[in-house]
Scaffold this motif. Structure first.
Motif, short mmCIF file in Angstrom:
data_model
loop_
_atom_site.label_atom_id
_atom_site.label_comp_id
_atom_site.label_asym_id
_atom_site.label_seq_id
_atom_site.Cartn_x
_atom_site.Cartn_y
_atom_site.Cartn_z
N GLN A 263 0.82 -1.22 0.00
CA GLN A 263 0.00 0.00 0.00
C GLN A 263 0.85 1.27 0.00
OE1 GLN A 263 -2.18 -1.63 3.52
NE2 GLN A 263 -3.98 -0.78 2.48
N ILE A 264 1.98 1.22 0.69
CA ILE A 264 2.89 2.38 0.72
C ILE A 264 4.32 1.88 0.51
CG2 ILE A 264 3.75 4.33 2.04
CD1 ILE A 264 1.24 4.36 3.67
N ALA A 265 4.95 2.36 -0.54
CA ALA A 265 6.37 2.07 -0.76
C ALA A 265 7.19 3.09 0.02
CB ALA A 265 6.69 2.17 -2.24
N VAL A 266 8.27 2.63 0.67
CA VAL A 266 9.05 3.51 1.55
C VAL A 266 10.52 3.48 1.17
CG1 VAL A 266 9.69 4.05 3.94
CG2 VAL A 266 7.41 3.11 3.42
N MET A 267 11.09 4.68 1.03
CA MET A 267 12.50 4.86 0.73
C MET A 267 13.22 5.51 1.90
SD MET A 267 13.87 4.03 -2.28
CE MET A 267 15.34 5.01 -1.98
N GLY A 268 14.43 5.02 2.22
CA GLY A 268 15.33 5.75 3.10
C GLY A 268 16.29 6.59 2.27
N CYS A 269 17.27 7.22 2.95
CA CYS A 269 18.14 8.13 2.20
C CYS A 269 19.62 8.03 2.54
CB CYS A 269 17.69 9.58 2.42
SG CYS A 269 16.50 10.19 1.21
N ASP A 270 20.04 7.12 3.41
CA ASP A 270 21.47 7.14 3.73
C ASP A 270 22.09 5.76 3.92
OD1 ASP A 270 20.30 6.56 6.15
OD2 ASP A 270 20.98 8.38 7.17
#
Length: 353
Positions: A263-270
């Motif tokens: 339902q929700i795709a989630v990205m981190g950044c580091d």
């Protein structure tokens, strides 16, 4: 010890510092005396006598972030190759503690300093450079100061994260970012996310959800706010400004019955491998920490060797996208244009060129 070995103090000094000036027989006698008496060399006294040390200082804002551990590994490798030691200090996310660490290394007369801050630290670095100790800034763009710096392109970090969600078919994207603009990486990643959204080429809803700190607890609170909405009003893609925030969001979302990434795709950044454990392997952006540490140490050693002819440089490293399960299983649209990542804990690395 000199009396025990039957030699002068000057001979002992030569054995320790200039063995080529002393016969092998005399060296053996002094070494025997050292072993018998349990002598341990006072490195601080030697540094004071020589006016410096064989050590380089490294101050990072937080040793809980694996990127800074990678920076330390890269710097240490380059230092050891040059016959130097690396002294490491973490600042626990405190600007005041960072300043105390810088001053401590200054008092220890290190040959130079690598500093990895989150905000402008020019007042701290000046205290080093005014005493003839060069400084290289790591992971912070200090190009306006008279020092070298090595950075990863943090704007590109945010851009890659948001573009991956767009390429995955997300239609409602949220950015979870810190409210405090003094943190340069946060500010630049936000700019990159906004640039990707401006280049989307199709109608995509976009919002920014402020988090009051860069912790998993802050990510969990953001998930609470999202879950309180009706399903049709929730984002279907989230870019969290750090992996720790992303993990907090995912764990709380799962507890509340929201499917990640269905339902929700989630990205981190580091690409922080020290972030809390997550039930869904996290897609993120690799920061090239080891390469930053190596490059920074090389710049510092060059400045030490060639002062005052050294020319300050700004080195920018490209980040890379790492696709894992938190986005690879999103069912909202077309597959990522870079290719579909394997499921579960496998990863696909896409260079940012």
């Amino acid at each position: 010890m000199a009396r025990h070995a039957g030699v002068s103090m000057g001979t002992v000094s030569n054995v320790l510092n200039h063995p080529a000036k002393v016969s092998e027989q005399t060296i053996a006698r002094v070494r025997d005396a050292i072993d018998t008496l349990g002598f341990v060399r006072d490195a601080n006294a030697s540094s004071l006598a020589a006016g410096g040390s064989r050590s380089i200082g490294l101050v990072v804002i937080n040793l809980g972030n694996s990127m800074f551990v990678d920076v330390a590994r890269g710097a240490q490798t380059a230092a050891h190759t040059a016959g130097l030691n690396l002294l490491l200090a973490g600042s626990e996310d405190s600007f005041a503690v960072q300043g105390a660490n810088v001053d401590s290394f200054n008092e220890a007369r290190v040959q130079g300093l690598l500093l990895a801050p989150l905000q402008d630290s020019s007042s701290q670095t000046r205290r080093m450079t005014q005493r003839g100790r060069p400084v290289v800034i790591v992971n912070y763009d200090a190009s306006s100061d008279p020092v070298c710096c090595v950075v990863v392109d943090n704007e590109q970090v945010g851009y890659l994260a948001a573009k991956h969600l767009l390429d995955s078919g997300c239609e409602r994207i949220a950015f979870l970012g810190g409210e405090d603009e003094k943190f340069q990486p946060v500010r630049l990643r936000r700019r990159g996310v906004r640039r990707a959204m401006a280049e989307a080429g199709r109608p995509v809803a976009f919002e920014e959800i402020a988090v009051d700190e860069l912790t998993d607890a802050a990510g969990a609170r953001a998930a609470d706010a999202v879950a309180a909405r009706s399903p049709g009003m929730r984002p279907d893609g989230v870019v969290a400004v750090t992996d720790t925030v992303a993990v907090g969001f995912i764990e709380r979302a799962l507890d509340l019955g929201i499917d990640v990434p269905g339902q929700i795709a989630v990205m981190g950044c580091d690409r922080n491998t020290s972030a809390p454990d997550c039930r869904v392997p996290l897609s993120s952006v690799a920061m090239q920490g080891y390469e930053m540490g190596t490059a920074a140490m090389r710049l510092l050693l060059d400045e030490i060797a060639h002062t005052p002819n050294h020319v300050h440089q700004r080195v920018v490293l490209a980040p890379s996208l790492v696709v894992r399960a938190s986005t690879a299983g999103f069912r909202g649209g077309a597959a990522d244009s870079h290719g579909t990542a394997s499921e579960d804990d496998s990863s696909e690395v896409v260079n940012a060129g």
